[in-house]
Design an enzyme around this catalytic site. Structure first.
Site, PDB file in Angstrom:
ATOM      1  N   HIS A 133      88.956 -38.937   5.153  1.00  0.00           N
ATOM      2  CA  HIS A 133      88.293 -37.663   5.421  1.00  0.00           C
ATOM      3  C   HIS A 133      88.944 -36.915   6.574  1.00  0.00           C
ATOM      4  CE1 HIS A 133      86.400 -39.137   9.103  1.00  0.00           C
ATOM      5  NE2 HIS A 133      86.124 -40.256   8.432  1.00  0.00           N
ATOM      6  N   GLU A 141      81.866 -46.445   5.446  1.00  0.00           N
ATOM      7  CA  GLU A 141      82.675 -47.033   6.506  1.00  0.00           C
ATOM      8  C   GLU A 141      82.125 -48.395   6.926  1.00  0.00           C
ATOM      9  OE1 GLU A 141      85.285 -47.735   7.894  1.00  0.00           O
ATOM     10  OE2 GLU A 141      85.802 -46.098   9.247  1.00  0.00           O
TER      11      GLU A 141
END
Length: 187
Positions: free
Chosen positions: A12, A82
């Site tokens: 990202h 994550e």
């Protein structure tokens, strides 16, 4: 497996915490304006490549990066979140090392967070989907994508420590003569 199989990984764009080197797992932060611009800049690099499947972490920083690259219909995959930092969420490695000298997510416990065994189980479920003769595009996060790469290569997740991965970058995994390899990294 065939040499035509590819898994494209996109980390990202920048968030406030990634910019400031703060560990960010479950905190659902937006991209900064710089992060949005960097994500848009990825679009031409992905354009013209046909992907059989586009997957994304459920967190907005990964989903927004997918959108800004033109992949609005990416499938949300909870296992792509994550690495869970637990009590270390929102603080830097430097701050952690004030009380735990030499700490890294790769080599030390993360109180209240995920262990290497936890993330191995989660990412191995993702890998089960990625193995095959297709092209995948995956939007995710720094530590998780590094750990996923280690698992792709048949290594323990802790070996992901050797794969620096910057925000808004493209990496490609694939095969060479039936052997899982990195075709491109942190580009």
């Amino acid at each position: 497996m065939t040499d035509a199989t590819e898994v494209w990984l996109v980390r990202h764009g920048e968030t406030e915490w990634s910019r400031d080197h703060r560990h960010t797992s479950t905190t659902d932060l937006p991209l900064t304006p710089v992060g949005e611009e960097a994500a848009r800049a990825l679009a031409p690099r992905l354009e013209g490549t046909r992907f059989d499947h586009v997957l994304t972490s459920p967190l907005q920083r990964a989903r927004r990066t997918a959108e800004l690259t033109g992949h609005l219909g990416a499938e949300v995959v909870p296992d792509l979140v994550e690495w869970g930092y637990g009590d270390y969420e929102g603080i830097t490695t430097t701050e952690i090392r004030e009380t735990v000298p030499g700490w890294t997510v790769w080599t030390h416990p993360t109180p209240g967070g995920e262990t290497a065994a936890d993330i191995t189980l989660r990412l191995d479920r993702v890998l089960a989907r990625l193995r095959g003769s297709q092209r995948f595009l995956v939007f995710g996060h720094g530590h998780a994508l590094r750990a996923l790469t280690a698992r792709w290569l048949g290594l323990p997740v802790v070996e992901g420590r050797g794969f620096r991965l910057d925000t808004a970058t493209v990496s490609v995994l694939g095969y060479e003569r039936d052997t899982p390899v990195m075709l491109r990294w942190n580009a």
